[in-house]
Design an enzyme around this catalytic site. Structure first.
Site, PDB file in Angstrom:
ATOM      1  N   ASP A 258     -15.255 -14.229  -2.147  1.00  0.00           N
ATOM      2  CA  ASP A 258     -14.141 -15.133  -1.910  1.00  0.00           C
ATOM      3  C   ASP A 258     -12.948 -14.394  -1.315  1.00  0.00           C
ATOM      4  OD1 ASP A 258     -12.867 -17.724  -2.137  1.00  0.00           O
ATOM      5  OD2 ASP A 258     -11.669 -16.877  -3.762  1.00  0.00           O
ATOM      6  N   GLU A 263      -7.534 -10.233   5.490  1.00  0.00           N
ATOM      7  CA  GLU A 263      -7.465 -11.695   5.467  1.00  0.00           C
ATOM      8  C   GLU A 263      -6.286 -12.169   6.316  1.00  0.00           C
ATOM      9  OE1 GLU A 263      -7.400 -13.221   1.477  1.00  0.00           O
ATOM     10  OE2 GLU A 263      -9.287 -12.264   0.925  1.00  0.00           O
ATOM     11  N   HIS A 281     -11.048 -17.439   0.265  1.00  0.00           N
ATOM     12  CA  HIS A 281     -10.068 -17.175  -0.793  1.00  0.00           C
ATOM     13  C   HIS A 281      -9.680 -18.475  -1.509  1.00  0.00           C
ATOM     14  CE1 HIS A 281      -6.972 -13.925  -2.046  1.00  0.00           C
ATOM     15  NE2 HIS A 281      -7.233 -14.728  -3.055  1.00  0.00           N
TER      16      HIS A 281
END
Length: 528
Positions: A258, A263, A281
């Protein structure tokens, strides 16, 4: 004039109303966090900034925030906030450390099910009009061994759910006591043992130096063939290239991620891999969790701006305005004593005892104890703060005892911190002198007189002639300058302690040479 708060990420209408109900003026611009230049242009007009994860609070932004008093992060992670820069400018940083716990734990369990039964691949295949019943042969969770790395707030919820699924749960967490493990129904193990035994491994630790790359190729090779790995904690805990190689070879049967090292992850070597489940996420992404953290941050920020009350602050203790001048030096002392003891603790922590003697015994010791516990836990749990520290200690079954004694034999005020671990008991005591600076006055019953410094070397040794000369020569040969040198001993020829302030970091190879001196029992580099 009413304080003004800027909300630069999406918060619920209820949270906005909470600010207004408390008399706070609100400017709701939920897309402003994406425009750093515009945000920097107007941030100077506000007393408070409420954010989620999109807004990046950098040192450059803070330089424009002339009136900013508080930053509130709706959620636990403050990776997008430069906390040291905020602290330097006197800006309080608050988060909501417990609002996402159940949601994140449930997502980890959901990903474990997805891995066990190939649900994403089977779903895509069926949507494509195929009927590949024989292709997707899953495994049961019942009677499988789940290894939980990090058994704090979220990890303990995962463990509880897994026990309910009739899994065998083993946990690695240096701060998890044996009593708390029994209460959770898990077996406390060392990390290598967890790697060796687990069928599934789930990560629930913060990303700090000790946990970065905790799962790399060497760790994977210790795991049983066919292991499945879940990460809903932080990117950077897993060496992604090593995981891919292990998936390709078949040593790891599957992974569910996740979080990622970078990111947003719009391209990744593991995307499209048939043995990998990926989500963007989503750990905290439920209606309930998003609402909870939004309401909490609005309440916390409003209470501070209107009443001066501080809660869930990462860089400021929960102290009233009246108490602050008198209490703050002792808060600093308590946290430094905790940090000293915490950095030296390498085995399971069972109990913390904090004794207050003299004038300090009559102060608000709740804040002092929270500061001490924060210092103890921070070497492993970097995100811990004075509000969350007592809760985190309780979750791990660490007994905390506070003792007040209005009399003190040698000092106007004294704080003594004692840690009990699986192997030993360690104590350190300190005071605050008239100059307001905290000092160490006793370690393990040995009288000392030393200041805290950014970089120190702690050595326990036998009191034998020649030690100081060898030690000092070794540091000199390594080009390490000694700033101060404090010594103490029980009696001639008995146990002794050496506490040295040095300029700069201490390389590991130098510390190894210190440990090799025959009379040395322990040597540790400390950072404050």
């Amino acid at each position: 004039m009413a304080p003004r708060v800027l909300i630069s990420d999406k918060l619920s209408a209820t949270a906005v109303q909470i600010f207004k109900d408390h008399g706070v003026e609100v400017d709701y611009q939920p897309d402003l966090g994406k425009d750093k230049d515009k945000l920097a242009e107007i941030i100077g007009n506000y007393d408070g900034l409420a954010i989620r994860s999109t807004t990046k609070v950098t040192e450059k932004l803070l330089a424009n925030a002339k009136n900013l008093k508080v930053i509130g992060r709706a959620g636990i992670g403050v990776d997008n906030v430069d906390v040291p820069a905020a602290t330097a400018r006197g800006v309080i940083v608050m988060n909501t450390p417990f609002g996402n716990s159940i949601t994140t734990a449930e997502h980890a369990i959901a990903l474990m099910f997805a891995l066990a039964r190939d649900i994403p691949e089977a779903n895509a295949s069926t949507h494509d009009g195929k009927w590949e019943k024989n292709r997707f042969m899953g495994v049961e969770l019942t009677n499988k061994t789940l290894g939980v790395i990090g058994c704090g707030n979220i990890g303990s919820i995962v463990a509880d759910r897994a026990v309910g699924l009739k899994m065998r749960v083993i946990a690695y967490d240096p701060f998890l006591s044996n009593e708390r493990a029994v209460e959770l129904g898990v077996e406390k193990v060392e990390l290598d043992d967890l790697f060796r035994r687990a069928d599934f491994i789930t990560l629930h630790v913060p990303l700090i130096e000790k946990t970065r790359n905790i799962i790399d190729i060497s760790a994977i090779l210790k795991m049983k063939k066919g292991v499945r790995i879940i990460n809903c904690a932080r990117g950077g805990l897993i060496v992604e290239a090593d995981l891919k190689a292990a998936l390709d070879s078949g040593h790891v049967a599957g992974a569910a991620l996740d979080v990622f090292e970078t990111e947003p992850a719009t391209a990744h070597p593991l995307f499209g891999h048939p043995k990998v489940v990926c989500t963007p996420h989503l750990g905290a992404s439920t209606t309930e969790a998003q609402e909870n953290v939004a309401l909490q941050v609005a309440e916390q920020m409003s209470d501070y701006l209107m009443k001066g009350a501080v809660s869930n602050a990462l860089n400021m203790p929960s102290i009233t305005a009246e108490e602050a001048p008198r209490l703050t030096p002792f808060v600093k002392l308590a946290e430094l004593l905790g940090s000293f003891a915490g950095q030296l603790t390498e085995t399971g922590l069972k109990a913390i005892r904090i004794e207050y003697e003299g004038e300090v015994a009559g102060m608000n010791i709740r804040a002092l104890s929270a500061a001490a516990i924060t210092g103890v836990l921070k070497p492993l749990l970097q995100s811990v703060n004075m509000v969350s520290a007592p809760v985190m200690a309780k979750e791990r079954g660490i007994a905390v005892a506070e003792v007040r004694n209005n009399a003190s034999a040698n000092f106007e005020s004294l704080i003594r911190l004692t840690l009990t671990t699986d192997r030993q008991e360690r104590s350190i005591a300190g005071t605050v002198f008239a100059d307001g600076q905290p000092r160490i006055v006793e370690i393990k019953g040995i009288k000392m007189d030393a200041e805290f410094a950014p970089s120190m070397i702690y050595v326990t040794n036998e009191d034998k002639p020649g030690f100081i000369g060898k030690f000092a020569s070794l540091l000199g040969d390594a080009g390490i300058n000694i700033a101060t040198f404090a010594l103490g001993r029980l009696e001639q020829g008995a146990d002794a302690i050496c506490l040295v302030e040095v300029d700069g970091d201490v390389p590991a190879e130098v510390l190894d040479k210190v440990k090799a001196i025959p009379v040395v029992r322990q040597a540790k580099a400390l950072k404050f």
